[in-house]
Design a protein around this motif. Structure first.
Motif, PDB file in Angstrom:
ATOM      1  N   GLU A 141       0.827  -1.195   0.000  1.00 40.09           N
ATOM      2  CA  GLU A 141       0.000   0.000   0.000  1.00 40.09           C
ATOM      3  C   GLU A 141       0.862   1.245   0.000  1.00 40.09           C
ATOM      4  OE1 GLU A 141      -0.927   0.980   4.648  1.00 40.09           O
ATOM      5  OE2 GLU A 141      -2.332  -0.339   3.606  1.00 40.09           O
ATOM      6  N   LYS A 142       0.302   2.318  -0.549  1.00 42.69           N
ATOM      7  CA  LYS A 142       0.979   3.603  -0.523  1.00 42.69           C
ATOM      8  C   LYS A 142      -0.062   4.696  -0.347  1.00 42.69           C
ATOM      9  CE  LYS A 142       0.955   4.150  -5.581  1.00 42.69           C
ATOM     10  NZ  LYS A 142       1.780   4.406  -6.785  1.00 42.69           N
ATOM     11  N   GLU A 143       0.325   5.725   0.386  1.00 46.51           N
ATOM     12  CA  GLU A 143      -0.584   6.847   0.593  1.00 46.51           C
ATOM     13  C   GLU A 143      -0.482   7.819  -0.572  1.00 46.51           C
ATOM     14  OE1 GLU A 143      -1.690  10.347   3.861  1.00 46.51           O
ATOM     15  OE2 GLU A 143      -0.031   8.932   4.246  1.00 46.51           O
ATOM     16  N   LEU A 144      -1.629   8.306  -1.021  1.00 43.76           N
ATOM     17  CA  LEU A 144      -1.679   9.309  -2.073  1.00 43.76           C
ATOM     18  C   LEU A 144      -1.895  10.668  -1.434  1.00 43.76           C
ATOM     19  CD1 LEU A 144      -3.973   7.431  -4.634  1.00 43.76           C
ATOM     20  CD2 LEU A 144      -1.486   7.359  -4.426  1.00 43.76           C
ATOM     21  N   SER A 145      -1.007  11.591  -1.738  1.00 48.33           N
ATOM     22  CA  SER A 145      -1.064  12.918  -1.133  1.00 48.33           C
ATOM     23  C   SER A 145      -1.439  13.961  -2.178  1.00 48.33           C
ATOM     24  CB  SER A 145       0.278  13.278  -0.492  1.00 48.33           C
ATOM     25  OG  SER A 145       0.601  12.364   0.538  1.00 48.33           O
ATOM     26  N   PHE A 146      -2.459  14.749  -1.854  1.00 51.29           N
ATOM     27  CA  PHE A 146      -2.910  15.827  -2.730  1.00 51.29           C
ATOM     28  C   PHE A 146      -3.131  17.076  -1.900  1.00 51.29           C
ATOM     29  CE2 PHE A 146      -4.667  11.787  -4.394  1.00 51.29           C
ATOM     30  CZ  PHE A 146      -3.991  11.728  -5.598  1.00 51.29           C
ATOM     31  N   ASP A 147      -3.378  18.188  -2.571  1.00 53.63           N
ATOM     32  CA  ASP A 147      -3.623  19.430  -1.832  1.00 53.63           C
ATOM     33  C   ASP A 147      -5.067  19.515  -1.340  1.00 53.63           C
ATOM     34  OD1 ASP A 147      -4.908  19.820  -4.209  1.00 53.63           O
ATOM     35  OD2 ASP A 147      -3.925  21.702  -4.720  1.00 53.63           O
ATOM     36  N   SER A 148      -5.903  18.544  -1.733  1.00 53.37           N
ATOM     37  CA  SER A 148      -7.271  18.452  -1.225  1.00 53.37           C
ATOM     38  C   SER A 148      -7.444  17.114  -0.514  1.00 53.37           C
ATOM     39  CB  SER A 148      -8.293  18.569  -2.358  1.00 53.37           C
ATOM     40  OG  SER A 148      -8.246  19.837  -2.977  1.00 53.37           O
ATOM     41  N   LYS A 149      -8.440  17.036   0.356  1.00 56.41           N
ATOM     42  CA  LYS A 149      -8.751  15.805   1.072  1.00 56.41           C
ATOM     43  C   LYS A 149      -9.949  15.140   0.414  1.00 56.41           C
ATOM     44  CE  LYS A 149      -5.647  16.420   4.320  1.00 56.41           C
ATOM     45  NZ  LYS A 149      -4.522  15.498   4.533  1.00 56.41           N
ATOM     46  N   TYR A 150      -9.862  13.812   0.230  1.00 52.02           N
ATOM     47  CA  TYR A 150     -10.911  13.073  -0.457  1.00 52.02           C
ATOM     48  C   TYR A 150     -11.456  11.958   0.425  1.00 52.02           C
ATOM     49  CZ  TYR A 150      -9.024  15.537  -4.476  1.00 52.02           C
ATOM     50  OH  TYR A 150      -8.599  16.527  -5.332  1.00 52.02           O
ATOM     51  N   TYR A 151     -12.785  11.809   0.412  1.00 55.27           N
ATOM     52  CA  TYR A 151     -13.390  10.767   1.227  1.00 55.27           C
ATOM     53  C   TYR A 151     -14.161   9.742   0.412  1.00 55.27           C
ATOM     54  CZ  TYR A 151     -17.749  13.555   0.990  1.00 55.27           C
ATOM     55  OH  TYR A 151     -18.858  14.256   0.576  1.00 55.27           O
ATOM     56  N   ASP A 152     -14.141   9.841  -0.910  1.00 56.90           N
ATOM     57  CA  ASP A 152     -14.753   8.821  -1.743  1.00 56.90           C
ATOM     58  C   ASP A 152     -14.138   8.862  -3.134  1.00 56.90           C
ATOM     59  OD1 ASP A 152     -16.409   6.647  -1.787  1.00 56.90           O
ATOM     60  OD2 ASP A 152     -18.178   7.763  -1.146  1.00 56.90           O
ATOM     61  N   VAL A 153     -14.102   7.690  -3.786  1.00 50.77           N
ATOM     62  CA  VAL A 153     -13.522   7.546  -5.126  1.00 50.77           C
ATOM     63  C   VAL A 153     -14.455   6.676  -5.956  1.00 50.77           C
ATOM     64  CG1 VAL A 153     -11.532   6.789  -6.486  1.00 50.77           C
ATOM     65  CG2 VAL A 153     -11.190   7.644  -4.154  1.00 50.77           C
ATOM     66  N   GLU A 176      -5.063   8.095 -14.597  1.00 49.61           N
ATOM     67  CA  GLU A 176      -4.358   6.898 -14.122  1.00 49.61           C
ATOM     68  C   GLU A 176      -2.979   7.209 -13.560  1.00 49.61           C
ATOM     69  OE1 GLU A 176      -5.550   4.190 -13.345  1.00 49.61           O
ATOM     70  OE2 GLU A 176      -6.342   2.981 -14.957  1.00 49.61           O
ATOM     71  N   ASN A 177      -2.457   8.387 -13.833  1.00 51.93           N
ATOM     72  CA  ASN A 177      -1.159   8.795 -13.295  1.00 51.93           C
ATOM     73  C   ASN A 177      -1.300   9.664 -12.059  1.00 51.93           C
ATOM     74  OD1 ASN A 177       0.373   7.503 -15.393  1.00 51.93           O
ATOM     75  ND2 ASN A 177      -0.201   9.174 -16.767  1.00 51.93           N
ATOM     76  N   ASN A 178      -2.505   9.691 -11.488  1.00 55.89           N
ATOM     77  CA  ASN A 178      -2.812  10.429 -10.258  1.00 55.89           C
ATOM     78  C   ASN A 178      -2.728  11.941 -10.429  1.00 55.89           C
ATOM     79  OD1 ASN A 178      -3.125   7.913  -9.107  1.00 55.89           O
ATOM     80  ND2 ASN A 178      -1.152   7.936  -8.059  1.00 55.89           N
ATOM     81  N   ASN A 179      -2.899  12.417 -11.663  1.00 59.38           N
ATOM     82  CA  ASN A 179      -2.974  13.858 -11.901  1.00 59.38           C
ATOM     83  C   ASN A 179      -4.408  14.327 -11.665  1.00 59.38           C
ATOM     84  OD1 ASN A 179      -0.210  14.106 -12.835  1.00 59.38           O
ATOM     85  ND2 ASN A 179      -0.882  13.103 -14.723  1.00 59.38           N
ATOM     86  N   ILE A 180      -4.540  15.436 -10.940  1.00 55.71           N
ATOM     87  CA  ILE A 180      -5.848  15.936 -10.526  1.00 55.71           C
ATOM     88  C   ILE A 180      -6.263  17.136 -11.381  1.00 55.71           C
ATOM     89  CG2 ILE A 180      -7.160  16.995  -8.653  1.00 55.71           C
ATOM     90  CD1 ILE A 180      -6.617  14.131  -8.071  1.00 55.71           C
ATOM     91  N   THR A 181      -7.510  17.118 -11.823  1.00 50.78           N
ATOM     92  CA  THR A 181      -8.139  18.280 -12.450  1.00 50.78           C
ATOM     93  C   THR A 181      -9.362  18.631 -11.624  1.00 50.78           C
ATOM     94  OG1 THR A 181      -7.432  17.560 -14.653  1.00 50.78           O
ATOM     95  CG2 THR A 181      -9.179  19.219 -14.542  1.00 50.78           C
ATOM     96  N   LYS A 182      -9.420  19.850 -11.126  1.00 46.89           N
ATOM     97  CA  LYS A 182     -10.508  20.256 -10.234  1.00 46.89           C
ATOM     98  C   LYS A 182     -11.724  20.713 -11.032  1.00 46.89           C
ATOM     99  CE  LYS A 182      -7.492  21.482  -6.373  1.00 46.89           C
ATOM    100  NZ  LYS A 182      -7.978  20.386  -5.521  1.00 46.89           N
ATOM    101  N   HIS A 183     -12.882  20.368 -10.520  1.00 46.83           N
ATOM    102  CA  HIS A 183     -14.144  20.790 -11.130  1.00 46.83           C
ATOM    103  C   HIS A 183     -15.054  21.354 -10.038  1.00 46.83           C
ATOM    104  CE1 HIS A 183     -13.651  19.209 -15.239  1.00 46.83           C
ATOM    105  NE2 HIS A 183     -12.888  18.296 -14.656  1.00 46.83           N
ATOM    106  N   PRO A 184     -14.755  22.557  -9.565  1.00 44.97           N
ATOM    107  CA  PRO A 184     -15.571  23.138  -8.481  1.00 44.97           C
ATOM    108  C   PRO A 184     -17.012  23.399  -8.883  1.00 44.97           C
ATOM    109  CG  PRO A 184     -14.090  24.773  -9.425  1.00 44.97           C
ATOM    110  CD  PRO A 184     -13.676  23.459  -9.994  1.00 44.97           C
ATOM    111  N   GLU A 185     -17.286  23.369 -10.191  1.00 44.80           N
ATOM    112  CA  GLU A 185     -18.657  23.604 -10.658  1.00 44.80           C
ATOM    113  C   GLU A 185     -19.538  22.361 -10.529  1.00 44.80           C
ATOM    114  OE1 GLU A 185     -16.601  21.728 -14.166  1.00 44.80           O
ATOM    115  OE2 GLU A 185     -16.063  23.104 -12.527  1.00 44.80           O
TER     116      GLU A 185
END
Length: 333
Positions: A141-153, A176-185
């Motif tokens: 296992e490995k932890e994924l670190s982002f600038d936001s906190k996520y509680y579901d996938v 698949e490379n764990n790159n995040i694109t935000k969609h606040p809308e």
């Protein structure tokens, strides 16, 4: 459209679908039910108090979870128990959910403090962690670190990536490379998004219905399926059942809530989804079949009690749980 009752299973928690059998869960067992005859094939006594289940996309395994954040793995084809999985606590957090990766070789596992289980939304951003774990051994296992906190996938093959629910109540995209694109809308309404691979559409529940997004996560349609009537709510029981907390003692102000709420949405076939709609004080529930091409209601079953949960078993069968029983319905056009 008719809803024909096929069979009722008493004192069961939930049902999920394997390849040739249904799996019905109660507090002490997993029961395999033949899909054609609806008769019991095998029952495994486990004393596990399972309350949630995840069937892998290849229909080979069931991951059964309990309120302690522990899991048991079952081989559906062989109808046998495989192993126990005890995710280690992370900073006094427990595992609250998991999602299979698109390659089927690992799982995402989300962790939070135990009080998350009793609230519809997390209270603290620091109370969430996201890990990727190998499958089926769950050893690496490995932890994924982002600038936001996520509680579901939620895995989504049509966009070759994942929808992540962040602590602000909006949806982000991860490739698949764990790159995040935000969609606040894109707002999340506590209901799992539905992916329609045939139509290349994603349905996300809104206040009165659901919004339709294309493969670029651009909104392309919106359907309102319940009315916008409001109801005055003063009962503390409403808060406890629907919000997970009791209202402040000093706050005796009646609250105006939607008269009806969408509590679940699942795909039935290429052109239809099924919505579970419940009255604000749980006086009744409705199972609605909706055409995703124009938002029209093509079938409805109104029930004089609260439905706890429902699931689509296949394009002609659904199941719902209420009053500690599970009912299988056949939908006839």
């Amino acid at each position: 459209m008719k809803f024909n009752l096929k069979k009722t299973f008493n004192r069961k928690y939930f049902i999920c679908s394997g390849k040739d059998s249904y799996l019905i869960i109660d507090y002490l067992s997993v029961t395999f039910i033949n899909k054609k005859t609806l008769e019991e094939e095998k029952r495994i006594i486990d004393y596990f108090n399972g309350v949630s289940g995840y069937v892998t996309r290849d229909k080979k395994y069931l991951l059964l979870g309990n309120l302690s954040g522990e899991y048991r793995l079952y081989d559906i084809e062989k109808q046998e128990f495989v192993k126990e999985i005890h995710p280690e606590e992370k900073d006094n957090m427990i595992c609250i959910g998991l999602e299979e990766k698109l390659d089927g070789k690992s799982f995402f596992m989300t962790y939070s403090s135990s009080d998350f289980l009793y609230t519809r939304k997390p209270r603290k951003a620091s109370d969430m962690k996201l890990f990727e774990c190998s499958f089926p051994d769950f050893k690496e296992e490995k932890e994924l670190s982002f600038d936001s906190k996520y509680y579901d996938v939620y895995a989504c093959r049509m966009i070759n990536g994942y929808l992540l629910i962040n602590n602000k109540g909006t949806i982000d995209f991860m490739d698949e490379n764990n790159n995040i694109t935000k969609h606040p809308e894109i707002l999340y309404n506590d209901i799992q998004p539905v992916t329609n691979e045939e139509r290349k559409e994603i349905y996300i529940v809104s206040q009165y219905g659901f919004r339709v997004y294309d493969s670029n996560l651009m909104e392309c349609n919106k359907f309102d399926v319940i009315n916008d009537n409001k109801k005055e709510i003063t009962s503390p029981l409403y808060y406890f059942l629907n919000k997970g907390t009791l209202p402040d003692k000093e706050d005796n102000t009646p609250q105006m809530e939607n008269a009806e709420q969408i509590c679940g949405l699942e795909q039935l076939d290429e052109n239809h989804v099924v919505a579970l709609v419940t009255e604000a004080m749980s006086a009744y529930s409705k199972i609605d079949v909706i055409d995703v091409r124009d938002g029209s209601l093509v079938g409805e079953l109104k029930l004089g009690f609260k439905v706890d949960a429902f699931t689509v078993l296949d394009s002609t069968h659904i199941a719902f749980s209420a009053l500690e029983n599970i009912h299988i319905l056949e939908i006839e056009s």
